[in-house]
Design a protein around this motif. Structure first.
Motif, mmCIF file in Angstrom:
data_model
loop_
_atom_site.group_PDB
_atom_site.id
_atom_site.type_symbol
_atom_site.label_atom_id
_atom_site.label_comp_id
_atom_site.label_asym_id
_atom_site.label_seq_id
_atom_site.Cartn_x
_atom_site.Cartn_y
_atom_site.Cartn_z
ATOM 1 N N LYS A 55 0.829 -1.275 0.043
ATOM 2 C CA LYS A 55 -0.018 0.124 -0.119
ATOM 3 C C LYS A 55 0.867 1.273 0.047
ATOM 4 N N SER A 56 2.062 1.115 -0.226
ATOM 5 C CA SER A 56 2.867 2.069 0.150
ATOM 6 C C SER A 56 3.300 2.534 -1.213
ATOM 7 N N TYR A 57 2.792 1.923 -2.180
ATOM 8 C CA TYR A 57 2.962 2.415 -3.480
ATOM 9 C C TYR A 57 1.560 3.136 -4.149
ATOM 10 N N LYS A 58 1.913 4.350 -4.387
ATOM 11 C CA LYS A 58 0.834 5.111 -4.756
ATOM 12 C C LYS A 58 0.363 5.162 -6.406
ATOM 13 N N ASP A 59 0.109 4.117 -6.601
ATOM 14 C CA ASP A 59 -0.072 3.921 -8.224
ATOM 15 C C ASP A 59 -1.448 3.081 -8.405
ATOM 16 N N GLN A 60 -2.392 3.936 -9.173
ATOM 17 C CA GLN A 60 -3.495 3.130 -9.577
ATOM 18 C C GLN A 60 -3.590 1.680 -10.176
ATOM 19 N N LYS A 63 -3.574 -3.120 -7.338
ATOM 20 C CA LYS A 63 -4.799 -3.256 -6.724
ATOM 21 C C LYS A 63 -4.839 -4.202 -5.696
ATOM 22 N N TYR A 64 -5.127 -3.960 -4.477
ATOM 23 C CA TYR A 64 -4.933 -4.836 -3.305
ATOM 24 C C TYR A 64 -6.162 -5.559 -2.994
#
Length: 221
Positions: A55-60, A63-64
């Protein structure tokens, strides 16, 4: 789903307590020269920092998904595939990584509409000795290669890209009864009906370490 830059590739990343190696795997996807992809990250109820790292990757495109229950690998893969929007599917486990041109080299081979799967060579990286070697030294076969695979199986799931429409089951392509040979089972079945193509060079690295003896019944998941 397609864009002007080529078909969308859904990259299935199954994770159970993968914090030690996760960033290297994710960075190898982020650094791909082919950009039309999404990561379907299936967190199999990890208890470490895997979720926080992802979740530290801010890329759309990241998807988690959190598993409704902890399952064995092939059920986890099937559940992740259900979330995939791509025309193509690829797979990367958290302790392995890709070369940056992997998808760029493979995706164009699907312009041949008979091709259902594209694979490539890969390295085996020995963590203990910090050395790597090429997996297959001979030329890789392409076309209808069932007989080749039955004589000598040589396809690593970390190199595979699959045309999703070629899967017999879009819901559960992997046989969930298997613990460690589900990849082999799926790929053999696909080779009975579909043409395969390949990239001769190494396009990924499989990490050999003390916890992956095919390793420990895929207990990572």
């Amino acid at each position: 789903m397609e864009s002007k830059i080529g078909p969308l590739v859904s990259i299935i990343v199954n994770c159970f307590n993968g914090e030690k190696y996760l960033r290297k795997a994710l960075d190898s996807i982020l650094n791909q020269t082919y950009k039309n992809w999404e990561i379907i990250f299936w967190d199999n109820q990890s208890t470490d920092q895997s979720s926080k790292i992802f979740k530290s990757y801010k890329d759309q495109r990241f998807k988690y998904f959190y598993a409704f229950e902890h399952t064995l690998l092939y059920k986890a893969r099937n559940e992740a595939i259900k979330k995939a929007d791509g025309e193509l599917l690829a797979f990367l486990d958290v302790d392995d990584w890709w070369e940056k041109d992997k998808l760029e080299l493979q995706v164009p081979l699907f312009n041949d509409l008979e091709v259902g799967l594209v694979y490539g060579n890969h390295y085996i990286f020995n963590e203990k000795t910090n050395t790597k070697k090429i997996f297959i030294k001979k030329k890789l076969p392409n076309g209808f290669i069932l007989n080749n695979l039955l004589k000598k199986y040589h396809i690593g799931i970390l190199t595979v890209v699959i045309r999703k429409s070629c899967l017999e089951s879009k819901v559960s392509p992997f046989n969930e009864k298997f613990h460690i040979i589900g990849d082999f089972d799926l790929i053999i079945k696909m080779s009975e009906k579909h043409k395969f193509d390949c990239v001769q060079k190494s396009i990924a690295s499989y990490r050999l370490h003390e916890k992956n003896e095919s390793l420990l019944q895929d207990s990572r998941y």
